[in-house]
Scaffold this active site. Structure first.
Site, PDB file in Angstrom:
ATOM      1  N   LYS A  25       0.562   3.756 -13.889  1.00 33.30           N
ATOM      2  CA  LYS A  25       0.875   4.903 -13.025  1.00 33.30           C
ATOM      3  C   LYS A  25       1.620   5.989 -13.816  1.00 33.30           C
ATOM      4  CE  LYS A  25       0.839   2.245  -8.732  1.00 33.30           C
ATOM      5  NZ  LYS A  25       1.478   2.046  -7.403  1.00 33.30           N
ATOM      6  N   TYR A  65      -6.624   4.932  -2.037  1.00 35.13           N
ATOM      7  CA  TYR A  65      -5.575   4.488  -1.115  1.00 35.13           C
ATOM      8  C   TYR A  65      -6.000   4.649   0.346  1.00 35.13           C
ATOM      9  CZ  TYR A  65      -2.153   3.907  -4.904  1.00 35.13           C
ATOM     10  OH  TYR A  65      -1.464   3.473  -6.018  1.00 35.13           O
ATOM     11  N   PHE A  73       4.446   7.263   4.079  1.00 36.75           N
ATOM     12  CA  PHE A  73       4.645   7.555   2.644  1.00 36.75           C
ATOM     13  C   PHE A  73       3.369   8.003   1.946  1.00 36.75           C
ATOM     14  CE2 PHE A  73       3.857   2.982   3.170  1.00 36.75           C
ATOM     15  CZ  PHE A  73       2.781   2.778   2.315  1.00 36.75           C
ATOM     16  N   ARG A 101      -2.863  -9.814 -10.828  1.00 43.64           N
ATOM     17  CA  ARG A 101      -1.971  -9.639  -9.669  1.00 43.64           C
ATOM     18  C   ARG A 101      -0.692 -10.464  -9.854  1.00 43.64           C
ATOM     19  NH1 ARG A 101      -2.314  -5.613  -5.726  1.00 43.64           N
ATOM     20  NH2 ARG A 101      -1.391  -7.032  -4.217  1.00 43.64           N
ATOM     21  N   THR A 107       4.828  -5.840  -4.647  1.00 49.87           N
ATOM     22  CA  THR A 107       4.739  -4.373  -4.610  1.00 49.87           C
ATOM     23  C   THR A 107       6.093  -3.714  -4.872  1.00 49.87           C
ATOM     24  OG1 THR A 107       2.927  -4.531  -3.023  1.00 49.87           O
ATOM     25  CG2 THR A 107       4.056  -2.401  -3.173  1.00 49.87           C
ATOM     26  N   ARG A 118       6.432  -5.653 -12.522  1.00 52.07           N
ATOM     27  CA  ARG A 118       7.262  -4.867 -11.595  1.00 52.07           C
ATOM     28  C   ARG A 118       8.683  -5.415 -11.530  1.00 52.07           C
ATOM     29  NH1 ARG A 118       2.520  -4.378  -6.992  1.00 52.07           N
ATOM     30  NH2 ARG A 118       1.563  -2.434  -7.711  1.00 52.07           N
ATOM     31  N   ASN A 128       5.980   1.883  -9.129  1.00 48.48           N
ATOM     32  CA  ASN A 128       6.004   0.466  -9.496  1.00 48.48           C
ATOM     33  C   ASN A 128       5.061   0.123 -10.662  1.00 48.48           C
ATOM     34  OD1 ASN A 128       3.699   0.787  -8.041  1.00 48.48           O
ATOM     35  ND2 ASN A 128       4.194  -0.696  -6.446  1.00 48.48           N
ATOM     36  N   HIS A 131      -1.035  -0.213 -10.869  1.00 47.56           N
ATOM     37  CA  HIS A 131      -1.927  -0.643  -9.787  1.00 47.56           C
ATOM     38  C   HIS A 131      -2.763  -1.779 -10.333  1.00 47.56           C
ATOM     39  CE1 HIS A 131      -5.012  -0.793  -6.724  1.00 47.56           C
ATOM     40  NE2 HIS A 131      -5.883  -0.870  -7.725  1.00 47.56           N
ATOM     41  N   GLU A 142     -13.387  -0.608  -7.184  1.00 42.65           N
ATOM     42  CA  GLU A 142     -12.441   0.260  -7.895  1.00 42.65           C
ATOM     43  C   GLU A 142     -12.924   0.553  -9.317  1.00 42.65           C
ATOM     44  OE1 GLU A 142      -8.644  -1.719  -7.437  1.00 42.65           O
ATOM     45  OE2 GLU A 142      -8.482  -1.077  -5.337  1.00 42.65           O
TER      46      GLU A 142
HETATM   47  N1  UDP Z   1       3.598   1.870  -1.429  1.00 46.66           N
HETATM   48  C1  UDP Z   1       4.724   2.581  -1.038  1.00 46.66           C
HETATM   49  N2  UDP Z   1       5.471   2.126   0.024  1.00 46.66           N
HETATM   50  C2  UDP Z   1       5.134   0.997   0.702  1.00 46.66           C
HETATM   51  C3  UDP Z   1       3.985   0.278   0.298  1.00 46.66           C
HETATM   52  C4  UDP Z   1       3.240   0.739  -0.768  1.00 46.66           C
HETATM   53  O1  UDP Z   1       5.025   3.614  -1.622  1.00 46.66           O
HETATM   54  O2  UDP Z   1       5.836   0.625   1.654  1.00 46.66           O
HETATM   55  C5  UDP Z   1       2.814   2.352  -2.574  1.00 46.66           C
HETATM   56  C6  UDP Z   1       3.108   1.583  -3.855  1.00 46.66           C
HETATM   57  O3  UDP Z   1       3.054   2.482  -4.948  1.00 46.66           O
HETATM   58  C7  UDP Z   1       1.955   0.587  -3.901  1.00 46.66           C
HETATM   59  C8  UDP Z   1       0.828   1.435  -3.346  1.00 46.66           C
HETATM   60  O4  UDP Z   1       1.427   2.185  -2.308  1.00 46.66           O
HETATM   61  O5  UDP Z   1       1.725   0.107  -5.223  1.00 46.66           O
HETATM   62  C9  UDP Z   1      -0.341   0.638  -2.788  1.00 46.66           C
HETATM   63  O6  UDP Z   1       0.131  -0.203  -1.774  1.00 46.66           O
HETATM   64  P1  UDP Z   1      -0.410  -1.691  -1.652  1.00 46.66           P
HETATM   65  O7  UDP Z   1       0.080  -2.232  -0.338  1.00 46.66           O
HETATM   66  O8  UDP Z   1      -1.870  -1.731  -1.916  1.00 46.66           O
HETATM   67  O9  UDP Z   1       0.423  -2.451  -2.804  1.00 46.66           O
HETATM   68  P2  UDP Z   1      -0.020  -3.022  -4.227  1.00 46.66           P
HETATM   69  O10 UDP Z   1      -1.408  -3.581  -4.070  1.00 46.66           O
HETATM   70  O11 UDP Z   1       0.038  -1.881  -5.217  1.00 46.66           O
HETATM   71  O12 UDP Z   1       0.998  -4.085  -4.535  1.00 46.66           O
HETATM   72 MG    MG Z   2      -3.086  -2.659  -3.320  1.00 50.62          MG
END
Ligand code: UDP
Ligand code: MG
Length: 169
Positions: A25, A65, A73, A101, A107, A118, A128, A131, A142
């Site tokens: 990111k 997204y 957010f 993952r 997250t 992370r 974080n 992705h 993707e």
């Molecule tokens: N995100 C955020 N606030 C939240 C949840 C997610 O800003 O409460 C952002 C964060 O950057 C995250 C991205 O949205 O990596 C995608 O969310 P997802 O739930 O897919 O999480 P990830 O798969 O990245 O762990």
């Molecule tokens: Mg995700």
């Protein structure tokens, strides 16, 4: 050896190698952590089948997204993903989606376990670091969104015997 991953078929059709998308990111490049994070994936034994820098825009982020559209957010998340270019990577390995993952962690950087990317590199729920695709189906979609077919390379068999036992790949 069971089902083939839909997003990668080697010539022999025996392999279980998967491919997954990782984005470093903007916060990661802005903090000059790109090399360190790429190194973690390399040291694990994931193979880099594709890698490039990209400036993301509204269109690709709305698709990427889509599952978060309507969240409070969403706007600041999208803005934060456009502040600088990202590094897009296609990582390859047996069970690569789940392995990446796991390495990535929760997250929210404040909750992510120490030892995960992370957990080790951020304090934020949003800034974080990376992705990572969350399922083989998501990885396939993707990778198509972020890479042209010719940007992903067939790495062949050269180092697989150093990374896996003969019955694992
Ligand atoms: N995100 C955020 N606030 C939240 C949840 C997610 O800003 O409460 C952002 C964060 O950057 C995250 C991205 O949205 O990596 C995608 O969310 P997802 O739930 O897919 O999480 P990830 O798969 O990245 O762990
Ligand atoms: Mg995700």
């Amino acid at each position: 050896m069971g089902m083939l991953c839909p997003n990668l078929r080697h010539k022999t059709d025996k392999r279980m190698l998967e491919r997954t998308l990782v984005l470093l990111k903007p916060c990661t490049l802005e903090r000059a952590l790109a090399g360190e994070i790429i190194g973690r994936f390399e040291r694990k034994g994931l193979r880099i089948a594709g890698m490039k820098m990209m400036q993301l825009d509204d269109e690709i982020l709305d698709a990427h997204y889509a599952h978060l559209k309507g969240k409070p957010f969403f706007g600041i998340l999208k803005a934060s993903m456009m502040t600088s270019p990202v590094v897009a990577m296609c990582l390859e390995g047996v069970d690569a989606v789940a392995v990446v993952r796991g390495i990535t962690g929760d997250t929210n950087g404040r909750k992510a376990a120490p030892g995960t990317i992370r957990g080790d590199y951020c304090m934020s729920n949003q800034q974080n670091i990376v992705h990572a695709s969350d399922s083989p189906e998501a990885a396939e979609a993707e990778l198509k969104r972020f890479f042209c077919p010719e940007e992903i390379f067939d790495l062949g068999d050269t180092n697989l015997a150093r990374l896996y036992a003969a019955d694992e790949v």
